[in-house]
Design an enzyme around this catalytic site. Structure first.
Site, mmCIF file in Angstrom:
data_model
loop_
_atom_site.group_PDB
_atom_site.id
_atom_site.type_symbol
_atom_site.label_atom_id
_atom_site.label_comp_id
_atom_site.label_asym_id
_atom_site.label_seq_id
_atom_site.Cartn_x
_atom_site.Cartn_y
_atom_site.Cartn_z
ATOM 1 N N ASP A 117 0.828 -1.202 0.000
ATOM 2 C CA ASP A 117 0.000 0.000 0.000
ATOM 3 C C ASP A 117 0.868 1.259 0.000
ATOM 4 O O ASP A 117 2.099 1.180 0.085
ATOM 5 C CB ASP A 117 -0.900 -0.051 1.250
ATOM 6 C CG ASP A 117 -2.228 0.638 1.024
ATOM 7 O OD1 ASP A 117 -2.336 1.468 0.116
ATOM 8 O OD2 ASP A 117 -3.171 0.332 1.784
ATOM 9 N N ASP A 174 -10.634 3.525 -1.938
ATOM 10 C CA ASP A 174 -11.286 2.365 -1.316
ATOM 11 C C ASP A 174 -12.759 2.248 -1.699
ATOM 12 O O ASP A 174 -13.525 3.203 -1.580
ATOM 13 C CB ASP A 174 -11.167 2.451 0.207
ATOM 14 C CG ASP A 174 -9.734 2.239 0.659
ATOM 15 O OD1 ASP A 174 -8.849 2.114 -0.213
ATOM 16 O OD2 ASP A 174 -9.521 2.210 1.877
HETATM 17 C C1 GLA Z 1 -5.857 1.485 2.226
HETATM 18 C C2 GLA Z 1 -6.192 0.465 1.152
HETATM 19 C C3 GLA Z 1 -7.229 -0.515 1.669
HETATM 20 C C4 GLA Z 1 -6.710 -1.204 2.918
HETATM 21 C C5 GLA Z 1 -6.296 -0.168 3.955
HETATM 22 C C6 GLA Z 1 -5.571 -0.781 5.134
HETATM 23 O O1 GLA Z 1 -6.930 2.308 2.531
HETATM 24 O O2 GLA Z 1 -6.649 1.108 -0.003
HETATM 25 O O3 GLA Z 1 -7.541 -1.471 0.667
HETATM 26 O O4 GLA Z 1 -5.621 -2.028 2.576
HETATM 27 O O5 GLA Z 1 -5.421 0.820 3.410
HETATM 28 O O6 GLA Z 1 -5.185 0.160 6.083
#
Ligand code: GLA
Length: 366
Positions: A117, A174
């Protein structure tokens, strides 16, 4: 399957093992869902004194290798999460400056997939070289590890993710469990699909199918018809299908969607081509989405998605798909959800759809 959409950081060894059991025993693995990914929140709050990541001792008392062993014992691959910054998105220690140590540990634990990430990245750093460094660390780890470049669609990452050795490039932020969010992700990703091909695929985020308004990414939920539209678009895009729902609670309608062999076959088509989207036609737009996907073996898939908030008709003119009426040819269409053969159509095909509904056909030229 990925833990984030439903459980956020509220994960544990017993929960993950239960999910592995269900994936393996209830038809998911057989359908192709062969990887279980533990997302953010598995780590301890700080690195060990000698600089390693370690599992949260309360959530995962036996460590991540024990979890990986259990998951492997169910015939599945095991995935884990880290981030390129100094902290992960949920505030756990990140891999910045520790890439080779972490990759070696992941390999030793039996990790097969890394979601990497992008949060808390130092302003003085260079994102592209950080992703390349983790790529090199994984390549040197002695294990084949699928590398997911999950930058939330950040900047121009999609343009270089393939070249730094990643196998996925995230196109969006997300997803949440509502039709509005699904639609945003679908439409936003449309222009980023051209780089998606064997070796490195677009990732418009995990599926919300089956969440039914419950869990970390809850946002009101969707109807079964809306979940089918979501699943159908991801399949037409040939992007990774990652279940995000609580496998213990997926209802029969949603399970049927997730296990639809015909749609999964479209997603997994050997050529993995992104769909062709006719932008010029006045009959197709990003709300009344008509997609043509060229499949292996001189076959095609045609998807009609009514993303508007009103019931209505969608019209496909085959000349917009490279099959003008003067070719003398038409498409034989077979509904991939009902199995119904709706016959051969020349020149055009119209379909009436409820709001947020879809129809997806396998097409062959006759
Ligand atoms: C980001 C990613 C999510 C998840 C969170 C975890 O927001 O886009 O898919 O992995 O971090 O903290």
């Amino acid at each position: 399957w990925n833990s984030w959409n439903t459980f956020g950081t509220d994960i544990s060894e017993s929960l993950i093992c239960r999910m592995a059991d269900i994936l393996a025993s209830e038809g998911y693995l057989e359908a192709g869902y062969d990887t279980l990914v533990v997302d953010d929140g598995w780590q301890s709050a700080a690195r060990t004194a000698d600089g390693h990541l370690s599992a949260d001792p309360v959530k995962f008392p036996r460590g991540m290798k024990a979890v990986a062993d259990y998951v492997h014992g169910r015939g599945l691959k095991f995935g884990i999460y880290s981030a390129a910054g100094v902290e992960t998105c949920a505030g756990y220690p990140g891999s910045f400056g520790h890439e080779f140590t972490d990759a070696r540990d992941f390999a030793a634990w039996g990790v097969d997939y890394l979601k990497y990430d992008l949060c808390h990245f130092p302003g003085s750093g260079n994102i592209q070289s950080a992703y390349l460094t983790m790529s090199m660390a994984l390549k040197c780890s002695g294990r084949d590890i699928v590398y997911s470049g999950a930058t939330c669609g950040e900047g121009d990452a999609k343009l270089w993710m393939r070249s730094v050795g990643a196998h996925l490039y995230r196109t969006t932020g997300d997803i949440q469990d509502s039709f509005a969010s699904v639609k945003r992700h679908a439409v936003f990703s449309l222009d980023d699909l051209g780089l998606s091909a064997p070796g490195c695929f677009a990732d418009p985020d995990m599926l919300v199918v089956g969440m039914r308004g419950k869990g970390y990414a809850a946002d009101g939920g969707c109807t079964a018809e809306e979940y089918l539209t979501h699943f159908g678009i991801w399949c037409m895009y040939s992007v990774p299908l990652m279940i995000g729902a609580d496998l213990r609670a997926i209802d029969a309608d949603c399970k049927k969607i997730l296990l639809n062999k015909n749609l999964i076959a479209i997603d997994q088509d050997e050529e993995c081509r992104p769909p062709y989207f006719e932008k010029r036609s006045r009959y197709s737009n990003k709300e009344k989405l008509i997609l043509l996907k060229i499949l292996e073996g001189n076959r095609f898939a045609i998807g009609f998605f009514n993303l508007t908030d009103n019931d209505g008709a969608l019209h496909a003119y085959f000349s917009d798909m490279g099959l003008p009426v003067y070719s003398g040819r038409g498409f034989r269409l077979k509904d991939l959800v009902t199995g119904e053969d709706v016959g051969v159509h020349r020149d055009f095909f119209s379909v009436r759809l409820n709001r947020h509904a879809c129809k997806i056909y396998l097409a062959t030229v006759e």
